[in-house]
Design a protein around this motif. Structure first.
Motif, PDB file in Angstrom:
ATOM      1  N   SER A   1       0.836  -1.204   0.000  1.00 56.79           N
ATOM      2  CA  SER A   1       0.000   0.000   0.000  1.00 56.79           C
ATOM      3  C   SER A   1       0.866   1.247   0.000  1.00 56.79           C
ATOM      4  O   SER A   1       0.512   2.265  -0.619  1.00 56.79           O
ATOM      5  CB  SER A   1      -0.940  -0.005   1.212  1.00 56.79           C
ATOM      6  N   TYR A   2       2.008   1.178   0.654  1.00 58.91           N
ATOM      7  CA  TYR A   2       2.977   2.283   0.651  1.00 58.91           C
ATOM      8  C   TYR A   2       3.677   2.386  -0.698  1.00 58.91           C
ATOM      9  O   TYR A   2       3.741   3.460  -1.311  1.00 58.91           O
ATOM     10  CB  TYR A   2       3.994   2.043   1.765  1.00 58.91           C
ATOM     11  N   LEU A   3       4.175   1.263  -1.184  1.00 56.37           N
ATOM     12  CA  LEU A   3       4.977   1.280  -2.400  1.00 56.37           C
ATOM     13  C   LEU A   3       4.153   1.619  -3.637  1.00 56.37           C
ATOM     14  O   LEU A   3       4.633   2.294  -4.552  1.00 56.37           O
ATOM     15  CB  LEU A   3       5.659  -0.075  -2.584  1.00 56.37           C
ATOM     16  N   ILE A   4       2.915   1.170  -3.689  1.00 58.94           N
ATOM     17  CA  ILE A   4       2.071   1.440  -4.850  1.00 58.94           C
ATOM     18  C   ILE A   4       1.772   2.930  -4.961  1.00 58.94           C
ATOM     19  O   ILE A   4       1.870   3.529  -6.041  1.00 58.94           O
ATOM     20  CB  ILE A   4       0.772   0.620  -4.787  1.00 58.94           C
ATOM     21  N   ALA A   5       1.390   3.556  -3.841  1.00 62.17           N
ATOM     22  CA  ALA A   5       1.134   4.999  -3.865  1.00 62.17           C
ATOM     23  C   ALA A   5       2.388   5.757  -4.264  1.00 62.17           C
ATOM     24  O   ALA A   5       2.348   6.705  -5.053  1.00 62.17           O
ATOM     25  CB  ALA A   5       0.637   5.460  -2.497  1.00 62.17           C
ATOM     26  N   PHE A   6       3.515   5.335  -3.720  1.00 59.28           N
ATOM     27  CA  PHE A   6       4.794   5.978  -4.024  1.00 59.28           C
ATOM     28  C   PHE A   6       5.106   5.868  -5.519  1.00 59.28           C
ATOM     29  O   PHE A   6       5.386   6.861  -6.197  1.00 59.28           O
ATOM     30  CB  PHE A   6       5.877   5.303  -3.184  1.00 59.28           C
ATOM     31  N   ALA A   7       5.043   4.658  -6.052  1.00 59.26           N
ATOM     32  CA  ALA A   7       5.404   4.444  -7.450  1.00 59.26           C
ATOM     33  C   ALA A   7       4.433   5.123  -8.401  1.00 59.26           C
ATOM     34  O   ALA A   7       4.833   5.731  -9.394  1.00 59.26           O
ATOM     35  CB  ALA A   7       5.459   2.943  -7.740  1.00 59.26           C
ATOM     36  N   GLY A   8       3.154   5.040  -8.091  1.00 64.44           N
ATOM     37  CA  GLY A   8       2.152   5.571  -9.006  1.00 64.44           C
ATOM     38  C   GLY A   8       2.119   7.083  -9.088  1.00 64.44           C
ATOM     39  O   GLY A   8       1.712   7.639 -10.110  1.00 64.44           O
ATOM     40  N   LEU A   9       2.560   7.775  -8.037  1.00 68.83           N
ATOM     41  CA  LEU A   9       2.430   9.226  -7.990  1.00 68.83           C
ATOM     42  C   LEU A   9       3.725   9.977  -8.228  1.00 68.83           C
ATOM     43  O   LEU A   9       3.724  11.211  -8.269  1.00 68.83           O
ATOM     44  CB  LEU A   9       1.842   9.645  -6.635  1.00 68.83           C
TER      45      LEU A   9
ATOM     46  N   VAL B   1      -2.558   5.427 -14.096  1.00 65.10           N
ATOM     47  CA  VAL B   1      -1.366   4.615 -13.863  1.00 65.10           C
ATOM     48  C   VAL B   1      -1.348   4.070 -12.439  1.00 65.10           C
ATOM     49  O   VAL B   1      -0.935   2.927 -12.203  1.00 65.10           O
ATOM     50  CB  VAL B   1      -0.078   5.409 -14.176  1.00 65.10           C
ATOM     51  N   THR B   2      -1.811   4.855 -11.471  1.00 62.89           N
ATOM     52  CA  THR B   2      -1.853   4.370 -10.085  1.00 62.89           C
ATOM     53  C   THR B   2      -2.884   3.256  -9.937  1.00 62.89           C
ATOM     54  O   THR B   2      -2.617   2.229  -9.302  1.00 62.89           O
ATOM     55  CB  THR B   2      -2.185   5.530  -9.127  1.00 62.89           C
ATOM     56  N   ALA B   3      -4.071   3.453 -10.534  1.00 58.07           N
ATOM     57  CA  ALA B   3      -5.108   2.417 -10.455  1.00 58.07           C
ATOM     58  C   ALA B   3      -4.673   1.153 -11.183  1.00 58.07           C
ATOM     59  O   ALA B   3      -4.922   0.036 -10.713  1.00 58.07           O
ATOM     60  CB  ALA B   3      -6.416   2.947 -11.047  1.00 58.07           C
ATOM     61  N   GLY B   4      -4.011   1.316 -12.331  1.00 58.17           N
ATOM     62  CA  GLY B   4      -3.552   0.145 -13.073  1.00 58.17           C
ATOM     63  C   GLY B   4      -2.519  -0.653 -12.316  1.00 58.17           C
ATOM     64  O   GLY B   4      -2.569  -1.893 -12.270  1.00 58.17           O
ATOM     65  N   LEU B   5      -1.563   0.046 -11.717  1.00 58.64           N
ATOM     66  CA  LEU B   5      -0.539  -0.636 -10.931  1.00 58.64           C
ATOM     67  C   LEU B   5      -1.151  -1.298  -9.700  1.00 58.64           C
ATOM     68  O   LEU B   5      -0.818  -2.438  -9.359  1.00 58.64           O
ATOM     69  CB  LEU B   5       0.547   0.359 -10.517  1.00 58.64           C
ATOM     70  N   SER B   6      -2.064  -0.590  -9.025  1.00 63.18           N
ATOM     71  CA  SER B   6      -2.717  -1.157  -7.848  1.00 63.18           C
ATOM     72  C   SER B   6      -3.486  -2.424  -8.198  1.00 63.18           C
ATOM     73  O   SER B   6      -3.426  -3.426  -7.478  1.00 63.18           O
ATOM     74  CB  SER B   6      -3.667  -0.124  -7.231  1.00 63.18           C
ATOM     75  N   ALA B   7      -4.213  -2.372  -9.319  1.00 68.42           N
ATOM     76  CA  ALA B   7      -4.969  -3.550  -9.744  1.00 68.42           C
ATOM     77  C   ALA B   7      -4.042  -4.709 -10.076  1.00 68.42           C
ATOM     78  O   ALA B   7      -4.344  -5.880  -9.783  1.00 68.42           O
ATOM     79  CB  ALA B   7      -5.834  -3.202 -10.957  1.00 68.42           C
ATOM     80  N   GLY B   8      -2.898  -4.403 -10.701  1.00 65.73           N
ATOM     81  CA  GLY B   8      -1.944  -5.454 -11.027  1.00 65.73           C
ATOM     82  C   GLY B   8      -1.360  -6.120  -9.788  1.00 65.73           C
ATOM     83  O   GLY B   8      -1.260  -7.350  -9.714  1.00 65.73           O
ATOM     84  N   ILE B   9      -0.977  -5.295  -8.807  1.00 65.58           N
ATOM     85  CA  ILE B   9      -0.436  -5.846  -7.562  1.00 65.58           C
ATOM     86  C   ILE B   9      -1.498  -6.663  -6.833  1.00 65.58           C
ATOM     87  O   ILE B   9      -1.236  -7.761  -6.336  1.00 65.58           O
ATOM     88  CB  ILE B   9       0.080  -4.720  -6.651  1.00 65.58           C
ATOM     89  N   TYR B  10      -2.736  -6.153  -6.787  1.00 65.77           N
ATOM     90  CA  TYR B  10      -3.800  -6.898  -6.114  1.00 65.77           C
ATOM     91  C   TYR B  10      -4.090  -8.211  -6.827  1.00 65.77           C
ATOM     92  O   TYR B  10      -4.370  -9.234  -6.176  1.00 65.77           O
ATOM     93  CB  TYR B  10      -5.073  -6.059  -6.039  1.00 65.77           C
ATOM     94  N   THR B  11      -4.006  -8.216  -8.145  1.00 69.60           N
ATOM     95  CA  THR B  11      -4.208  -9.455  -8.907  1.00 69.60           C
ATOM     96  C   THR B  11      -3.232 -10.528  -8.451  1.00 69.60           C
ATOM     97  O   THR B  11      -3.596 -11.701  -8.294  1.00 69.60           O
ATOM     98  CB  THR B  11      -4.016  -9.192 -10.413  1.00 69.60           C
ATOM     99  N   ILE B  12      -1.977 -10.120  -8.219  1.00 67.49           N
ATOM    100  CA  ILE B  12      -0.951 -11.071  -7.782  1.00 67.49           C
ATOM    101  C   ILE B  12      -1.219 -11.529  -6.354  1.00 67.49           C
ATOM    102  O   ILE B  12      -1.230 -12.723  -6.052  1.00 67.49           O
ATOM    103  CB  ILE B  12       0.444 -10.425  -7.879  1.00 67.49           C
ATOM    104  N   VAL B  13      -1.465 -10.576  -5.453  1.00 76.51           N
ATOM    105  CA  VAL B  13      -1.604 -10.901  -4.030  1.00 76.51           C
ATOM    106  C   VAL B  13      -2.808 -11.788  -3.763  1.00 76.51           C
ATOM    107  O   VAL B  13      -2.734 -12.736  -2.968  1.00 76.51           O
ATOM    108  CB  VAL B  13      -1.692  -9.599  -3.199  1.00 76.51           C
TER     109      VAL B  13
END
Length: 469
Positions: A58-66, A211-223
């Protein structure tokens, strides 16, 4: 484009570098300081094994996406304003995390920390390149930065162990409050005010959302694949949503007047390859630290304090390599050679620890691995960053800085998600086959380390092929 720093002489540049690296250290530390506290956090707040990765992600996704949007906003309204706003938000979010009483509260606080960290960190690389344009000086400056970025993660593990064992995991976050306030005071004094381009130039907010939503969805897909409710149709739908969001982001960048990411930058082959290598390198590095900390605690039976101290060989070797040896070798042999050497060392370390047994020895199976990994990272990270920044035109320095930071944090988020999920699913499979708890855990971590080795091998192949062009 970036904040100017008071003092342009040798002493002024050195002070500026120290300030930038201290700020980056604080942000990096928070990305890993909680790692050794994860078993305690899981028990206290009721996280599932796969869901536990969201404390990191949750920390890394916000960081990377923004990061890209943060850099653009810095261009528009002035870097100092954005930097101070981000640092203030990061400090406030740390307080929220320290006071969290539920899994949802902690994940929300971590996400806000990531937003603040992105705002504060977005322009640091570009500032360092502008401060030290000469190759030799830049190699030394990047060595200091890479030590901050790489060893900061290991130092965070040590600090997290000490804090968790002595005063409790909540203080892994609360300690950021006084540090953040002090950092704000120094930033106000040392960073000069800058007038931005003006909001009329526009910021691609929709692009940042995509880009943030796409990355978040991708990470959630894996987890979510490790959750009991996971199914193939659900996983495919989530993956499709992620791909569509990211494709929409790319399409928007080709049509919007002021894109968040100007796609022309990818025409520079060296920059593109170097950033892909950075993604793979950080995916392996952060995922390795996440799973190794759990192996040391859950398989070898170390407590939080001992686990943190066990990681000491990594930052020590990284310091020796990145602050002293690597800059001289880089000047003599070039960053490409140093990148290949560092990746080779890291690959060897991952293959070594993948064979660690259930009754493994720290002296034989862990300490040497951490030392070799620290040395390899100390060679590879500054070299990869130098290649990425050197591959950009001077006019694109800020964009290249944000892109490289995004590559680092996206790699860290993806690596942590993939390796944590793989370890959890492998452990579950082995338990269903009748393996003991400890044996199943070890097999899960071994699978994760071998996958991390695959990331590094892919980076090594890319770097080698790029060298032949």
């Amino acid at each position: 484009m970036v904040a100017e720093v008071v003092g342009q002489g040798v002493a002024g540049r050195a002070k500026a570098l120290v300030v930038l690296c201290v700020m980056q250290l604080m942000i990096i530390l928070d990305g890993t300081v909680v790692t050794v506290a994860l078993p305690t956090i899981q028990r206290d707040l009721g996280f599932s094994q796969a869901g536990l990765a969201w404390v990191m992600n949750s920390y890394l996704i916000a960081f990377a996406g923004l990061l890209l949007l943060a850099g653009r906003i810095g261009d528009l309204i002035g870097s100092k304003r954005v930097f101070l706003a981000g640092l203030g938000l990061f400090t406030a979010a740390s307080l929220l995390c320290g006071l969290a009483n539920s899994a949802e509260d902690l994940i929300a606080g971590r996400f806000l920390q990531g937003v603040g960290g992105a705002l504060a960190s977005a322009v640091i690389l570009g500032m360092i390149v502008n401060l030290y344009p000469a190759p030799g000086e830049q190699a030394r400056a990047m060595g200091v930065y890479s030590f901050t970025a790489a060893s900061g993660a290991s130092i965070g593990l040590i600090l997290g162990g000490v804090i968790t064992q002595t005063i409790g995991w909540h203080w892994a976050f609360l300690i950021n409050v006084p540090i953040g306030l002090a950092a704000l005071a120094f930033a106000v004094r040392l960073l000069a005010r800058q007038t931005g381009l003006g909001l009329g130039k526009g910021a691609d907010v929709l692009g940042a959302i995509l880009v943030t939503a796409g990355l978040s969805a991708g990470i959630y897909t894996i987890v979510q694949t490790a959750e009991p409710t996971a199914s193939l149709p659900r996983t495919l739908v989530l993956a499709a949503v992620s791909v569509l969001l990211l494709a929409a982001f790319v399409l928007r960048q080709t049509r919007v007047a002021n894109p968040l990411l100007s796609l022309h930058i990818f025409r520079r082959r060296q920059l593109t390859v170097a950033n892909v290598v950075v993604v793979l390198l950080f995916a392996a590095g952060f995922g390795f630290q996440f799973t190794t900390a759990l192996y040391v605690q859950k398989v070898l039976g170390y407590d939080s304090l001992t686990t943190g101290l066990a990681f000491l060989p990594a930052p020590l070797m990284n310091a020796v390599m990145s602050l002293s040896i690597a800059p001289r070798l880089t000047v003599r042999f070039g960053p490409r050679t140093m990148l290949l050497a560092g990746l080779t060392a890291f690959l060897g370390a991952l293959l070594w620890i993948s064979q660690a047994p259930v009754d493994g020895s720290y002296v034989v199976n862990v300490a040497p691995v951490l030392a070799v990994m620290g040395a390899g990272i100390g060679l590879a990270i500054p070299a990869a960053i130098m290649l990425a920044m050197a591959g950009a035109d001077p006019a694109d320095a800020g964009l290249a800085s944000g892109l490289n930071n995004t590559a680092q944090q996206a790699g860290a988020a993806i690596g942590t998600a993939v390796l944590a999920t793989l370890a959890a699913s492998t452990t579950s499979d082995r338990l269903s086959q009748g393996a003991s708890d400890v044996s199943a855990l070890r097999d899960g971590y071994s699978a994760a380390w071998l996958t991390a080795a695959g990331f590094v091998l892919a980076a090594l192949v890319l770097a080698t092929l790029s060298r032949r062009e």
